[in-house]
Scaffold this motif. Structure first.
Motif, short mmCIF file in Angstrom:
data_model
loop_
_atom_site.label_atom_id
_atom_site.label_comp_id
_atom_site.label_asym_id
_atom_site.label_seq_id
_atom_site.Cartn_x
_atom_site.Cartn_y
_atom_site.Cartn_z
N GLY A 21 0.82 -1.20 0.00
CA GLY A 21 0.00 0.00 0.00
C GLY A 21 0.85 1.25 0.00
N ILE A 22 0.29 2.34 -0.48
CA ILE A 22 0.95 3.64 -0.51
C ILE A 22 -0.04 4.69 -0.03
N ASP A 23 0.38 5.52 0.91
CA ASP A 23 -0.46 6.63 1.36
C ASP A 23 -0.24 7.86 0.49
N LEU A 24 -1.33 8.54 0.15
CA LEU A 24 -1.30 9.80 -0.58
C LEU A 24 -1.93 10.87 0.29
N TYR A 25 -1.34 12.04 0.29
CA TYR A 25 -1.90 13.15 1.06
C TYR A 25 -2.71 14.06 0.14
N GLN A 26 -3.60 14.85 0.74
CA GLN A 26 -4.53 15.66 -0.05
C GLN A 26 -3.80 16.52 -1.08
N LEU A 56 -8.21 8.88 -10.84
CA LEU A 56 -7.51 9.62 -9.80
C LEU A 56 -6.21 10.09 -10.44
N LYS A 57 -5.94 11.38 -10.38
CA LYS A 57 -4.68 11.89 -10.91
C LYS A 57 -3.87 12.40 -9.72
N ILE A 58 -2.62 11.92 -9.61
CA ILE A 58 -1.79 12.25 -8.45
C ILE A 58 -0.41 12.72 -8.89
N LYS A 59 0.27 13.41 -7.97
CA LYS A 59 1.66 13.79 -8.18
C LYS A 59 2.35 13.66 -6.83
N PHE A 60 3.29 12.72 -6.73
CA PHE A 60 3.98 12.48 -5.48
C PHE A 60 4.85 13.67 -5.09
N ASP A 61 4.82 14.02 -3.82
CA ASP A 61 5.66 15.08 -3.26
C ASP A 61 6.78 14.38 -2.49
N LYS A 62 8.01 14.54 -2.96
CA LYS A 62 9.15 13.83 -2.35
C LYS A 62 9.35 14.22 -0.89
N GLY A 63 8.84 15.38 -0.48
CA GLY A 63 8.97 15.82 0.91
C GLY A 63 8.24 14.93 1.91
N TYR A 64 7.21 14.22 1.44
CA TYR A 64 6.45 13.33 2.33
C TYR A 64 7.14 11.98 2.56
N GLN A 74 9.75 -3.46 -0.43
CA GLN A 74 11.08 -2.94 -0.16
C GLN A 74 10.94 -1.59 0.55
N MET A 75 11.94 -1.22 1.32
CA MET A 75 11.88 0.01 2.09
C MET A 75 11.83 1.21 1.15
N LEU A 76 10.97 2.17 1.46
CA LEU A 76 10.82 3.36 0.62
C LEU A 76 12.00 4.29 0.85
N CYS A 77 12.66 4.68 -0.25
CA CYS A 77 13.77 5.63 -0.16
C CYS A 77 13.22 7.03 0.11
N LEU A 78 14.06 7.91 0.59
CA LEU A 78 13.68 9.29 0.80
C LEU A 78 13.77 10.06 -0.52
N GLY A 79 13.07 11.18 -0.58
CA GLY A 79 13.18 12.09 -1.71
C GLY A 79 12.78 11.50 -3.05
N GLU A 80 13.51 11.93 -4.09
CA GLU A 80 13.18 11.59 -5.47
C GLU A 80 13.25 10.08 -5.75
N ARG A 81 14.20 9.40 -5.11
CA ARG A 81 14.32 7.95 -5.33
C ARG A 81 13.07 7.22 -4.84
N GLY A 82 12.49 7.68 -3.73
CA GLY A 82 11.24 7.10 -3.23
C GLY A 82 10.10 7.31 -4.21
N VAL A 87 6.30 5.26 -8.42
CA VAL A 87 5.86 5.37 -9.81
C VAL A 87 6.03 4.02 -10.50
N THR A 88 7.17 3.35 -10.26
CA THR A 88 7.41 2.03 -10.87
C THR A 88 6.41 1.01 -10.35
N ARG A 89 6.06 1.07 -9.07
CA ARG A 89 5.07 0.13 -8.50
C ARG A 89 3.71 0.31 -9.18
N LEU A 90 3.36 1.54 -9.49
CA LEU A 90 2.06 1.80 -10.12
C LEU A 90 2.09 1.62 -11.64
N CYS A 91 3.13 2.15 -12.29
CA CYS A 91 3.14 2.26 -13.75
C CYS A 91 4.10 1.32 -14.45
N GLY A 92 4.80 0.48 -13.71
CA GLY A 92 5.74 -0.44 -14.33
C GLY A 92 6.97 0.27 -14.88
#
Length: 196
Positions: A21-26, A56-64, A74-82, A87-92
Motif C-alpha cells: 500500500g501507498i499513502d497519498l496526502y490531499q 484519480l490523478k496524483i503527483k507524489f511530493d518527495k517531501g512526504y 522494499q523500504m521506501l527511499c527518501l526524496g526523489e528515489r522514493g 511510480v514504478t510500482r504503479l506504472c511499471g
C-alpha cells in the motif's frame, strides 16, 4: 454517505492486491473523479461502497517520503528515489501498466475534532466473468496461480510527472490498457492452444 470530493479527503491509501500500500496526502491529489455504484458491495466483514468508474490523478511530493506510511515489499527511499519506486510500482518500467489496486482507504477531514473517519472503497476486477472462468480453468490445469491475480484498472505516468490511475470501465478508453489486458488473457491463451 456523501459524494466523495477532493476537499473532503485528508489522505488516501492505495491498497494493492498483494497487501502492499501507498499513502497519498490531499496535496498530492491533482484531480479526483470517481463514480460509485448505487448498491453496496459485501466486504470481508461489512458492506462497502464500490467504484463504478472514474480516475484519480496524483503527483507524489518527495517531501512526504521521510514519513509516508507505506507497505511496499522494499523500504521506501527518501526524496526523489522514493518517488521513482512508487511510480514504478504503479506504472511499471515502461511508464504504463495494469494496476492491482483493490481498495481505496479514504480518510476524511472531520471539522471540529481531532478524530477522522475512514472508509474502504472497493475496486472491482475489470476482467469479464468469461475471462475469470478461463482463469479458474487454467489454474486447475496448471496447478498454480494465474498472473496477474487482479486487475483493477490502468495507471500511466503523464508528461508533467502526474500519474493517471483509472478504474474499471474508464480504463477501456486507453489503447495500452486494452492491449495489455488482451496480452494477459487466459481466454486468449486457451484459444491459441486450440489453434496450435
Amino acid at each position: 454517505m456523501p459524494e466523495i470530493s477532493k476537499s473532503l479527503i485528508r489522505k488516501i491509501q492505495l491498497d494493492f492486491e498483494n497487501c502492499e500500500g501507498i499513502d497519498l496526502y490531499q496535496s498530492e491529489i491533482v484531480d479526483f473523479n470517481i463514480n460509485l455504484n448505487r448498491e453496496l458491495d459485501v466486504g470481508s466483514d461489512n458492506y462497502q461502497r464500490c467504484i463504478k468508474d472514474g480516475y484519480l490523478k496524483i503527483k507524489f511530493d518527495k517531501g512526504y517520503n521521510c514519513y509516508r506510511r507505506n507497505c511496499l515489499n522494499q523500504m521506501l527511499c527518501l526524496g526523489e528515489r522514493g518517488n521513482k519506486q512508487m511510480v514504478t510500482r504503479l506504472c511499471g518500467k515502461n511508464g504504463y501498466a495494469l494496476h492491482d489496486i483493490c481498495h481505496l482507504y479514504i480518510e476524511y477531514e472531520y471539522a471540529g475534532t481531532g478524530s477522522y473517519r475512514r472508509e474502504c472503497i472497493y475496486v472491482g476486477d475489470v476482467r469479464s466473468e468469461e475471462e475469470n472462468d478461463a482463469i479458474v480453468e487454467w489454474e486447475k490445469e496448471n496447478e498454480e496461480d494465474y498472473y496477474p491475480c487482479y486487475v483493477g484498472g490502468y495507471a500511466e505516468k503523464q508528461k508533467n510527472d502526474t500519474i493517471l490511475i483509472t478504474f474499471c470501465s474508464t480504463s477501456e478508453k486507453y489503447d495500452n490498457f486494452n492491449r495489455l489486458l488482451k496480452e494477459c488473457s487466459a481466454k486468449n491463451r486457451e484459444n491459441q492452444q486450440i489453434k496450435n
